[in-house]
Write a protein that holds these residues in place. Structure first.
Motif, PDB file in Angstrom:
ATOM      1  N   LEU A 184       0.816  -1.208   0.000  1.00 46.17           N
ATOM      2  CA  LEU A 184       0.000   0.000   0.000  1.00 46.17           C
ATOM      3  C   LEU A 184       0.851   1.261   0.000  1.00 46.17           C
ATOM      4  CD1 LEU A 184      -3.034   0.546   0.030  1.00 46.17           C
ATOM      5  CD2 LEU A 184      -2.897   0.724   2.508  1.00 46.17           C
ATOM      6  N   VAL A 185       2.021   1.184   0.606  1.00 46.77           N
ATOM      7  CA  VAL A 185       2.879   2.371   0.701  1.00 46.77           C
ATOM      8  C   VAL A 185       3.674   2.613  -0.567  1.00 46.77           C
ATOM      9  CG1 VAL A 185       3.070   2.264   3.203  1.00 46.77           C
ATOM     10  CG2 VAL A 185       4.715   1.044   1.781  1.00 46.77           C
ATOM     11  N   ASP A 186       3.666   1.661  -1.500  1.00 44.17           N
ATOM     12  CA  ASP A 186       4.369   1.865  -2.766  1.00 44.17           C
ATOM     13  C   ASP A 186       3.520   2.765  -3.649  1.00 44.17           C
ATOM     14  OD1 ASP A 186       6.690   0.311  -2.326  1.00 44.17           O
ATOM     15  OD2 ASP A 186       5.485  -1.495  -2.583  1.00 44.17           O
ATOM     16  N   ARG A 187       4.140   3.808  -4.145  1.00 40.59           N
ATOM     17  CA  ARG A 187       3.388   4.844  -4.853  1.00 40.59           C
ATOM     18  C   ARG A 187       3.910   5.052  -6.262  1.00 40.59           C
ATOM     19  NH1 ARG A 187      -1.461   5.868  -2.624  1.00 40.59           N
ATOM     20  NH2 ARG A 187      -1.228   4.751  -0.674  1.00 40.59           N
ATOM     21  N   CYS A 188       3.009   5.371  -7.158  1.00 38.25           N
ATOM     22  CA  CYS A 188       3.365   5.695  -8.526  1.00 38.25           C
ATOM     23  C   CYS A 188       4.372   6.843  -8.547  1.00 38.25           C
ATOM     24  CB  CYS A 188       2.107   6.089  -9.303  1.00 38.25           C
ATOM     25  SG  CYS A 188       2.420   6.683 -10.972  1.00 38.25           S
ATOM     26  N   LEU A 192       7.981   2.693 -10.188  1.00 42.25           N
ATOM     27  CA  LEU A 192       6.668   2.209  -9.791  1.00 42.25           C
ATOM     28  C   LEU A 192       5.604   3.011 -10.528  1.00 42.25           C
ATOM     29  CD1 LEU A 192       7.203   1.923  -5.931  1.00 42.25           C
ATOM     30  CD2 LEU A 192       7.498   0.158  -7.672  1.00 42.25           C
ATOM     31  N   PHE A 193       4.591   2.308 -10.978  1.00 41.01           N
ATOM     32  CA  PHE A 193       3.525   2.976 -11.708  1.00 41.01           C
ATOM     33  C   PHE A 193       2.173   2.535 -11.189  1.00 41.01           C
ATOM     34  CE2 PHE A 193       6.960   2.826 -14.874  1.00 41.01           C
ATOM     35  CZ  PHE A 193       6.991   4.143 -15.287  1.00 41.01           C
ATOM     36  N   CYS A 194       1.230   3.438 -11.205  1.00 38.55           N
ATOM     37  CA  CYS A 194      -0.161   3.058 -11.046  1.00 38.55           C
ATOM     38  C   CYS A 194      -0.616   2.435 -12.381  1.00 38.55           C
ATOM     39  CB  CYS A 194      -1.015   4.279 -10.705  1.00 38.55           C
ATOM     40  SG  CYS A 194      -1.066   5.531 -12.001  1.00 38.55           S
ATOM     41  N   GLY A 195      -1.779   1.828 -12.400  1.00 38.97           N
ATOM     42  CA  GLY A 195      -2.258   1.205 -13.623  1.00 38.97           C
ATOM     43  C   GLY A 195      -2.364   2.194 -14.766  1.00 38.97           C
ATOM     44  N   HIS A 196      -2.839   3.377 -14.466  1.00 39.35           N
ATOM     45  CA  HIS A 196      -3.021   4.404 -15.486  1.00 39.35           C
ATOM     46  C   HIS A 196      -1.701   4.819 -16.122  1.00 39.35           C
ATOM     47  CE1 HIS A 196      -3.246   8.967 -16.125  1.00 39.35           C
ATOM     48  NE2 HIS A 196      -3.790   8.424 -17.191  1.00 39.35           N
TER      49      HIS A 196
END
Ligand SMILES: [Zn+2]
Length: 80
Positions: free
Chosen positions: A16-20, A40-44
């Motif tokens: 949860l703490v890993d951020r885009c 690190l990437f979010c899905g978008h």
């Protein structure tokens, strides 16, 4: 259990703490460039950069955990 640093080079799941790195949303894709750099990437944002990353950096390792996105409630789950 052994003591390790937080950035072990295994298939450790994203947390949860890993951020885009682009927008700060929760990250669901980890892109590994060799031994020293992860993005690190979010899905978008992974979707936006995926083809360029794979074209220009065929050596990268992509750990795609987007199938976990809808497995638990999220405050932003209603964005669609
Ligand atoms: Zn993002």
């Amino acid at each position: 259990m052994t003591m390790t640093t937080e950035r072990v080079r295994t298939a450790e799941p994203l947390k949860l703490v890993d951020r885009c790195d682009r927008c700060g949303a929760q990250a669901f894709v980890r892109v590994e460039f060799g031994l020293t750099l992860d993005l690190l990437f979010c899905g978008h944002h992974f979707r936006r950069h995926e083809s360029a990353l794979l074209t220009h950096h065929p050596e990268i390792i992509v750990r795609d955990e987007r199938d976990r996105i809808n497995h638990r409630p999220s405050v932003s789950a209603n964005a669609e």
